[in-house]
Design a protein around this motif. Structure first.
Motif, PDB file in Angstrom:
ATOM      1  N   LYS A 101       0.837  -1.183   0.000  1.00  0.00           N
ATOM      2  CA  LYS A 101       0.000   0.000   0.000  1.00  0.00           C
ATOM      3  C   LYS A 101       0.884   1.248   0.000  1.00  0.00           C
ATOM      4  N   VAL A 102       0.435   2.278  -0.696  1.00  0.00           N
ATOM      5  CA  VAL A 102       1.169   3.538  -0.774  1.00  0.00           C
ATOM      6  C   VAL A 102       0.443   4.604   0.039  1.00  0.00           C
ATOM      7  N   LYS A 103       1.199   5.334   0.849  1.00  0.00           N
ATOM      8  CA  LYS A 103       0.658   6.452   1.617  1.00  0.00           C
ATOM      9  C   LYS A 103       1.434   7.712   1.240  1.00  0.00           C
ATOM     10  N   ILE A 104       0.709   8.764   0.855  1.00  0.00           N
ATOM     11  CA  ILE A 104       1.325  10.036   0.477  1.00  0.00           C
ATOM     12  C   ILE A 104       1.246  10.999   1.663  1.00  0.00           C
ATOM     13  N   ILE A 105       2.347  11.666   1.928  1.00  0.00           N
ATOM     14  CA  ILE A 105       2.413  12.644   3.021  1.00  0.00           C
ATOM     15  C   ILE A 105       3.040  13.923   2.474  1.00  0.00           C
ATOM     16  N   LYS A 106       2.431  15.072   2.768  1.00  0.00           N
ATOM     17  CA  LYS A 106       3.011  16.347   2.382  1.00  0.00           C
ATOM     18  C   LYS A 106       3.586  17.014   3.619  1.00  0.00           C
ATOM     19  N   LEU A 107       4.894  16.999   3.718  1.00  0.00           N
ATOM     20  CA  LEU A 107       5.559  17.633   4.856  1.00  0.00           C
ATOM     21  C   LEU A 107       5.537  19.147   4.703  1.00  0.00           C
ATOM     22  N   GLN A 108       5.331  19.849   5.812  1.00  0.00           N
ATOM     23  CA  GLN A 108       5.304  21.305   5.813  1.00  0.00           C
ATOM     24  C   GLN A 108       6.297  21.794   6.866  1.00  0.00           C
ATOM     25  N   ASN A 109       7.554  21.847   6.459  1.00  0.00           N
ATOM     26  CA  ASN A 109       8.650  22.192   7.366  1.00  0.00           C
ATOM     27  C   ASN A 109       8.626  21.279   8.589  1.00  0.00           C
ATOM     28  N   GLU A 110       8.489  19.974   8.338  1.00  0.00           N
ATOM     29  CA  GLU A 110       8.362  18.959   9.382  1.00  0.00           C
ATOM     30  C   GLU A 110       9.350  17.829   9.122  1.00  0.00           C
ATOM     31  N   SER A 111       9.404  16.914  10.078  1.00  0.00           N
ATOM     32  CA  SER A 111      10.241  15.723   9.942  1.00  0.00           C
ATOM     33  C   SER A 111       9.430  14.494  10.301  1.00  0.00           C
ATOM     34  N   ILE A 112       9.822  13.375   9.720  1.00  0.00           N
ATOM     35  CA  ILE A 112       9.201  12.095  10.020  1.00  0.00           C
ATOM     36  C   ILE A 112      10.282  11.022   9.924  1.00  0.00           C
ATOM     37  N   PHE A 113      10.192  10.014  10.780  1.00  0.00           N
ATOM     38  CA  PHE A 113      11.101   8.880  10.708  1.00  0.00           C
ATOM     39  C   PHE A 113      10.390   7.729   9.998  1.00  0.00           C
ATOM     40  N   VAL A 114      11.076   7.087   9.046  1.00  0.00           N
ATOM     41  CA  VAL A 114      10.492   5.997   8.269  1.00  0.00           C
ATOM     42  C   VAL A 114      11.488   4.845   8.200  1.00  0.00           C
TER      43      VAL A 114
END
Length: 234
Positions: A101-114
């Motif tokens: 499954k594909v999940k799209i995320i739009k970061l807005q001057n943010e960070s995420i760990f993957v």
């Protein structure tokens, strides 16, 4: 009375055709298929993830995320998890990763760990850094290496099946199997919790005996699948 379904060629064409009205940079064309609408733009994508494209798009193989770790990463990460390719040009690019499954995320001057193996695509300007849980390095493969993605722009990640997002609060930590952990919010710092008694009782080796402990304020995304066990079987 229900109408009998006809499995005709016309029905296949109707159900499977791409949607010409979609024109966002990153679009979810199908649950497991990412469409990237490029207009003289560049992205980075998981090596081997291109399934089709329309237009004039060039591809260039890249090394690994966070190049500086070099040989360490090559030994520690299973499969193609953190190898990238550059794609540049104009047209429609279709990306997928073995039906995940594909999940799209739009970061807005943010960070995420993957988890490194779950990164499918990112805009070129998104910064990526490899992070490693050093306390248990060498005890398990792929699942211990995460990528910190930072900045503003689109990213796409993949999961086996539909994931669940678990909230982490000061009063309620969350414990996960490292191999089933897909992503988590930027202000969480996971620790490894060892539970040898539980692991011995279950009889699963290094799986449930090692858990990731998340405390603080944020969220964790978990998939109903153990990634590393799957990679080892391939």
């Amino acid at each position: 009375m229900s109408t009998k379904r006809e499995y005709t060629l016309s029905e296949l064409i109707l159900e499977s055709a791409e949607n010409p009205n979609e024109n966002d940079f990153f679009e979810l064309e199908k649950p497991s298929l990412l469409e990237v609408n490029m207009n003289n733009q560049k992205i980075m994508a998981k090596a081997g993830s291109m399934v089709a494209y329309i237009g004039n798009i060039d591809f260039k193989r890249e090394g690994l995320l966070s190049k500086g770790l070099g040989g360490l990463l090559k030994k520690a990460i299973s499969g193609e998890g953190t190898k990238l390719m550059h794609a540049a040009g104009t047209g429609k690019l279709y990306l997928a990763d073995e039906g995940k499954k594909v999940k799209i995320i739009k970061l807005q001057n943010e960070s995420i760990f993957v988890n490194g193996n779950d990164v499918l695509a990112l805009e070129e300007n998104i910064k990526n850094e490899i992070k490693m849980l050093k306390s248990v390095a060498g005890m398990m493969s792929g699942g211990l290496f995460q990528v910190k993605l930072s900045g503003s722009g689109y990213i796409a990640i993949t999961t086996h099946g539909e994931p669940i997002l678990l909230k982490v609060t000061a009063n309620q930590p969350v414990y996960t199997d490292p191999n089933a952990t897909v992503a988590w919010s930027e202000f969480l710092s996971p620790k490894i919790k060892t539970n040898l008694t539980f692991g011995s009782f279950i009889g699963r080796g290094s799986g449930e005996s090692l858990q990731m402990e998340f405390s603080g304020e944020g969220w964790v995304l978990v998939q109903p699948f153990e990634e590393v066990k799957y990679l080892e079987k391939k």
